[in-house]
Scaffold this motif. Structure first.
Motif, PDB file in Angstrom:
ATOM      1  N   ILE A  68     -40.820   9.354   5.350  1.00 27.69           N
ATOM      2  CA  ILE A  68     -41.499  10.249   4.680  1.00 27.69           C
ATOM      3  C   ILE A  68     -42.181  10.468   2.820  1.00 27.69           C
ATOM      4  O   ILE A  68     -41.529   9.848   2.384  1.00 27.69           O
ATOM      5  N   HIS A  69     -43.172  10.173   2.851  1.00 30.55           N
ATOM      6  CA  HIS A  69     -44.387   9.828   2.631  1.00 30.55           C
ATOM      7  C   HIS A  69     -44.677  11.451   1.451  1.00 30.55           C
ATOM      8  O   HIS A  69     -45.103  11.814   2.859  1.00 30.55           O
ATOM      9  N   THR A  70     -44.695  11.840   0.658  1.00 24.96           N
ATOM     10  CA  THR A  70     -44.567  13.420  -0.050  1.00 24.96           C
ATOM     11  C   THR A  70     -45.340  13.661  -1.437  1.00 24.96           C
ATOM     12  O   THR A  70     -45.152  12.000  -2.150  1.00 24.96           O
ATOM     13  N   ASN A  71     -46.443  13.787  -1.891  1.00 22.56           N
ATOM     14  CA  ASN A  71     -46.595  14.104  -3.030  1.00 22.56           C
ATOM     15  C   ASN A  71     -45.961  15.365  -4.083  1.00 22.56           C
ATOM     16  O   ASN A  71     -45.858  15.351  -4.852  1.00 22.56           O
ATOM     17  N   VAL A  72     -45.553  15.738  -3.386  1.00 24.85           N
ATOM     18  CA  VAL A  72     -44.198  16.965  -3.175  1.00 24.85           C
ATOM     19  C   VAL A  72     -42.823  16.234  -3.813  1.00 24.85           C
ATOM     20  O   VAL A  72     -42.172  14.812  -4.138  1.00 24.85           O
ATOM     21  N   ALA A  73     -42.358  17.192  -5.084  1.00 24.62           N
ATOM     22  CA  ALA A  73     -40.826  15.974  -6.102  1.00 24.62           C
ATOM     23  C   ALA A  73     -39.883  17.178  -4.946  1.00 24.62           C
ATOM     24  O   ALA A  73     -39.984  18.328  -4.171  1.00 24.62           O
ATOM     25  N   VAL A  74     -38.747  16.824  -4.521  1.00 25.55           N
ATOM     26  CA  VAL A  74     -37.578  16.485  -3.899  1.00 25.55           C
ATOM     27  C   VAL A  74     -36.519  16.405  -4.516  1.00 25.55           C
ATOM     28  O   VAL A  74     -36.862  15.804  -5.861  1.00 25.55           O
ATOM     29  N   GLU A  75     -35.963  17.742  -4.853  1.00 31.77           N
ATOM     30  CA  GLU A  75     -34.710  17.983  -6.120  1.00 31.77           C
ATOM     31  C   GLU A  75     -33.518  17.315  -6.222  1.00 31.77           C
ATOM     32  O   GLU A  75     -33.355  16.555  -6.633  1.00 31.77           O
ATOM     33  N   ASN A  76     -32.953  17.321  -4.572  1.00 32.02           N
ATOM     34  CA  ASN A  76     -31.590  16.666  -4.868  1.00 32.02           C
ATOM     35  C   ASN A  76     -31.864  16.052  -3.313  1.00 32.02           C
ATOM     36  O   ASN A  76     -32.046  16.373  -2.135  1.00 32.02           O
ATOM     37  N   HIS A  77     -32.686  14.153  -3.700  1.00 32.47           N
ATOM     38  CA  HIS A  77     -32.615  13.219  -2.405  1.00 32.47           C
ATOM     39  C   HIS A  77     -31.606  13.356  -2.067  1.00 32.47           C
ATOM     40  O   HIS A  77     -32.093  13.726  -0.357  1.00 32.47           O
ATOM     41  N   ALA A  78     -30.574  13.441  -2.310  1.00 29.14           N
ATOM     42  CA  ALA A  78     -28.851  13.313  -1.023  1.00 29.14           C
ATOM     43  C   ALA A  78     -29.162  14.360   0.008  1.00 29.14           C
ATOM     44  O   ALA A  78     -28.991  13.793   1.234  1.00 29.14           O
ATOM     45  N   ASP A  79     -29.265  15.219  -0.370  1.00 27.56           N
ATOM     46  CA  ASP A  79     -29.098  16.230  -0.074  1.00 27.56           C
ATOM     47  C   ASP A  79     -29.918  16.706   1.390  1.00 27.56           C
ATOM     48  O   ASP A  79     -30.473  16.603   2.990  1.00 27.56           O
ATOM     49  N   PHE A  80     -31.758  16.693   0.602  1.00 27.72           N
ATOM     50  CA  PHE A  80     -32.717  16.560   1.383  1.00 27.72           C
ATOM     51  C   PHE A  80     -32.118  15.946   2.813  1.00 27.72           C
ATOM     52  O   PHE A  80     -32.801  15.770   3.621  1.00 27.72           O
ATOM     53  N   LEU A  81     -32.159  13.672   1.959  1.00 21.29           N
ATOM     54  CA  LEU A  81     -31.958  13.062   3.064  1.00 21.29           C
ATOM     55  C   LEU A  81     -30.792  13.276   4.901  1.00 21.29           C
ATOM     56  O   LEU A  81     -31.195  12.647   5.448  1.00 21.29           O
TER      57      LEU A  81
END
Length: 112
Positions: free
Chosen positions: A6-19
């Motif tokens: 996933i390439h995005t211009n949005v900042a993801v706060e919690n990478h581990a949970d998102f992934l």
């Protein structure tokens, strides 16, 4: 061997949970064991779509045995997941599908 990037211009706060949520969502969308799913995130990237830097995503999905007959269903599932997770309008998400040949994808010291 599903691989989701996933390439995005949005900042993801919690990478581990998102992934972790994307890993499970990818497995469910493809009907494959999560034990084979790999997910990569490239967030906060400088990106523009339709002349605007509003939230967007470009998604690469590679999966052995992916049929063109399945891509519309998988596109809906993955787009919905990204929309809910990152609040990106579905019309601002592109997904590129690739179905490599088994002998062209290595794993565990061999190929599939």
């Amino acid at each position: 061997m599903p691989y989701l990037h996933i390439h995005t211009n949005v900042a993801v706060e919690n990478h581990a949970d998102f992934l972790a949520r994307c890993s499970l969502g990818t497995a469910l969308a493809l009907g494959k064991p999560e034990s084979y799913v790999m997910v990569e995130l490239s967030d906060q990237r400088p990106m523009v779509f339709a002349g605007s830097d509003q939230p967007l995503a470009f998604v690469e999905l590679k999966s052995l045995g992916l049929s063109p007959a399945d891509t519309a269903h998988v596109s809906h599932k993955i787009s919905t997941l990204i929309h809910h997770e990152l609040e990106i309008d579905i019309s601002r998400i592109y997904i590129e599908f690739e179905a490599p040949q088994r002998d062209m994808f290595g794993w565990n010291g061999g190929t599939f």
